[in-house]
Design an enzyme around this catalytic site. Structure first.
Site, PDB file in Angstrom:
ATOM      1  N   ASP A 190      34.445   3.415  48.784  1.00 56.36           N
ATOM      2  CA  ASP A 190      34.786   2.046  49.192  1.00 56.36           C
ATOM      3  C   ASP A 190      33.555   1.154  49.295  1.00 56.36           C
ATOM      4  O   ASP A 190      33.554   0.032  48.796  1.00 56.36           O
ATOM      5  CB  ASP A 190      35.481   2.046  50.562  1.00 56.36           C
ATOM      6  CG  ASP A 190      36.983   2.155  50.454  1.00 56.36           C
ATOM      7  OD1 ASP A 190      37.451   2.902  49.581  1.00 56.36           O
ATOM      8  OD2 ASP A 190      37.690   1.519  51.259  1.00 56.36           O
TER       9      ASP A 190
ATOM     10  N   LYS B   4      32.241  -1.831  42.868  1.00 59.94           N
ATOM     11  CA  LYS B   4      33.496  -1.119  42.633  1.00 59.94           C
ATOM     12  C   LYS B   4      34.511  -2.121  42.104  1.00 59.94           C
ATOM     13  O   LYS B   4      34.794  -3.120  42.763  1.00 59.94           O
ATOM     14  CB  LYS B   4      33.977  -0.479  43.940  1.00 59.94           C
ATOM     15  CG  LYS B   4      35.193   0.412  43.752  1.00 59.94           C
ATOM     16  CD  LYS B   4      35.562   1.186  45.020  1.00 59.94           C
ATOM     17  CE  LYS B   4      36.739   2.109  44.726  1.00 59.94           C
ATOM     18  NZ  LYS B   4      37.132   2.916  45.901  1.00 59.94           N
TER      19      LYS B   4
END
Lengths: 467, 467
Positions: free
Chosen positions: A188, A266
């Site tokens: 994350d 990400k």
């Protein structure tokens, strides 16, 4: 914890969820058919982690994903099968090979750690070199491995405190002469931690490689083993002595990519091919026994062995990232000033814009001595605040453009700068001085952007460029 | 305004900037060599817009970009050339052709409008069909054009008030039987406005096409003319009766792309190929006289002519978009609650996560009746809050996952929902009911993602798919 012995058939369940399981004679590791008010589900009853609520029963579906069923919505559970639980990874003594590089693996948590746990998706309490060797014997071909657990948390809970802890732990290992470092981390916020380490640990003499996985090792499509092999190989053998993220490259299993810690983001919530270098080429591809440099300009700046390590593990958490949206009202910014924030990074629209309604609040921030910087929420591209009147007005209110620094990276860097000094001029100098690629002079020619933005297209591009 | 006559050689300049120009005998449209404390610049002195500050002199550089020189930093200005100013676009009567479709062009401002102005980058005060025809005569081959200026602002200043105004203006035109609508708009927030119109104007019987440009028409690489032709053709001739964004496709001039208003995002701060459909295929490509549907599933749902227009121009601006960052403290969210916000859209990490430190604030928001929704800051992918404990915990605090709705779109939709009702259950129903593609059931197969993320790679992909 009374319900959490390894022998407990209802491991981890408490309260209503435990009652429902007991009522229908279901145990952890039962394969069940669950009838609920929302429909029918089939899957494997997983043990619950220590911190779990007591309201849900967690099934692992055939898709590999977990689902939490609200216990009070379950009409019936029927056992249709059973899997043998193995709480212990087969442990073998990690063989010592004279002459192989020494690599340190730090654990912080995340899905990669569940490689070493067991099908639960929960964080493991510890992992030894022997457990790792039992799971991924290839690691012994690469190096002599040492392991140490620093944290055991999902990366959404990583933050400045842990960044400092990891930076200090790395510096201590470097001092003791380690040949490379691997940091297991949830995906994350892996890019935030990578940015923090890029600022806090400058000029390391060895590679510091962050690695994670998008899918836990019990799933057929897991990227955990391959990522770990790639990361360990990079740490042990590569000449890239800087902070890099090592994650899946293409959708196939061909190779991993090494991304600079300051230019990576990400880009997909669930794909394995999710980390992408933004606005530049990745540093390199990595295969099982081969690293191919894609960005020699970067690489040459950070060769292995040339140590001048500067550990600077400072952070002031009175910093915020404000992501502009149309209709934003000044109170969002005023509250930050009132609450004592010392730094604000804006992610503006277009070339770095916000609406006029918030100008008074930006002015107020300046008067309070808040350091304000502008990035772009388009993710790709540069702030260019001289092009339109709006940009010039916002600069006039004291907001500094910060080139093509990613918003997340600018947030981390500003907290790091504020941790070092109160002097706004000094902070500006720190922010605008490129460190490890956080600002690049210009984007590479169009061709090199091909594999920047998207996801599986990297596969095709790489076939052309790399083979 | 006394200094702002068309004849004024110092058009728009006041105060110190006017003094410096007068001192060195420089006029608007002079080509100058400027010596400043920061270095030397050469460029064309542009007139200043009405709202400009008096501190800067604006030069258009050879690169096509404007730069603002602080007047008090200028050591000398030397005239090295002169360009003739043309304040008026050649105006020709827009020819009426019986049988051609009627298209309405609404102006709101932005760079596209400067096509119709003159090299200043400033917003034009008005534009007539005759001026448009003088600039882009091809438009007369496509349709009978009517124009109306609704606003004259850069799109970073567009917001809920303007969204409602545009929606109402479109509905009024549709009521009068128009065959298609084009909306000229700045690119910064074009995707926000497109989302707002997608919710506010459902089931229109004709295409409503948003268009802008990334580079003004005085620059050789301007996309203004081509985008305008594509948009007008789409509005006049296509069967796509919904809100679409029409902008540059590849880096070459081959074709434009039509994106659904709910699935499009600006992905580069300065490239012309900046708008991209996220997580799905674009709707279509558009060439000068040809539209090629790429996404027939979508297209078939909104054919031209089937009107059941629902104008629902509501918005409650007590809504915020909170973009999570590691180390976030609860005060960011508490302040929103204290300031009376009724809705929060989170852009969480990974599958939709925030750190534990903010849980108490989320709890407080729930207690105050704030409607909270979770999106992903990876941009691509879905929220999946059942996979990890963190997600389940956050759902337990009342935050609802919202599939693959883009954060910006969720922000707009929540404000729109809050504008209609106070009932949290009703709001949840509105949020979770897909409208015009804001939620899609699943992503297309990997191949179709090829041209989703990045920028110039679309060129190659399209060559394969489209030709």
């Amino acid at each position: 914890m009374s319900t959490e012995t390894a022998q407990d058939d209802l491991r981890g369940y408490r309260g209503i969820s435990r009652e429902v399981l007991a009522r229908d004679g279901i145990r952890v590791w039962s394969e069940v058919r669950a009838k609920t008010k929302q429909g029918q589900f089939e899957g494997l009853v997983l043990p619950r982690s220590e911190t779990a609520d007591e309201l849900h029963i967690v099934l692992k579906l055939d898709s590999g994903y977990n689902i939490g069923l609200a216990a009070d919505q379950i009409e019936s559970l029927e056992e249709v099968g059973r899997r043998e639980a193995q709480y212990k990874i087969p442990e073998k003594k990690f063989p010592y090979s004279a002459g192989k590089p020494r690599v340190k693996l730090f654990g912080t948590g995340g899905t990669i750690a569940s490689r070493l746990d067991y099908r639960t998706g929960a964080v493991i309490p510890a992992f030894s070199p022997g457990e790792l060797y039992g799971s991924v014997p290839e690691l012994a071909d690469i190096c002599n491995l040492e392991t140490e657990k620093l944290y055991g948390i999902f990366s959404e809970n990583m933050g400045p405190e842990q960044w400092i802890g990891v930076a200090q732990a790395c510096a201590a290992e470097i001092e003791k002469g380690i040949d490379g470092i691997v940091i297991g981390h949830g995906t994350d916020t892996m890019h935030h931690t990578a940015a923090a380490l890029s600022f806090m640990l400058q000029n390391p003499p060895v590679p510091i490689v962050m690695v994670g996985s998008q899918r836990s090792s019990d799933r057929p499509s897991s990227d955990a083993t391959l990522n770990l092999i790639h990361a360990t190989y990079t740490a042990a053998r590569s000449d890239i002595a800087e902070i890099v993220v090592c994650m899946f490259g293409p959708t196939s299993d061909d190779y991993g990519l090494l991304h600079r810690g300051t230019r990576v983001r990400k880009m997909h919530s669930s794909y394995r091919s999710t980390f992408r270098t933004i606005g530049d080429r990745p540093l390199a591809t990595v295969e099982r026994e081969k690293i191919t440099i894609l960005n020699p300009g970067y690489h040459q700046r950070c060769p292995r062995g040339e140590s001048n390590l500067a550990l600077n593990a400072a952070f002031d958490d009175r910093v915020s990232l404000v992501y502009y949206y149309p209709g934003m009202k000044p109170d969002v910014i005023e509250s930050l000033v009132d609450n004592g924030y010392r730094g604000i990074v804006f992610a503006g629209t277009g070339l770095g814009h916000v609406n006029r309604a918030v100008y008074p609040a930006i002015e107020k921030a300046r008067e309070a001595g808040v350091a304000s910087y502008m990035t772009v929420q388009t993710i790709w591209g540069y702030t260019q605040m001289y092009v339109y009147e709006t940009g010039r007005e916002i600069m006039g209110l004291g907001v500094e453009p910060i080139a093509n620094m990613l918003p997340e990276v600018a947030y981390v860097k500003l907290g790091w700068a504020l941790g070092q000094t109160d002097d706004l001029g000094e902070i500006k100098k720190i922010m605008q001085t490129p460190i490890n690629g956080d600002i690049t002079e210009r984007e590479p020619p169009d061709g090199y952007l091909v594999y920047q933005g998207g996801l599986p297209e990297i596969e095709e591009f790489m076939r052309r460029v790399h083979r």
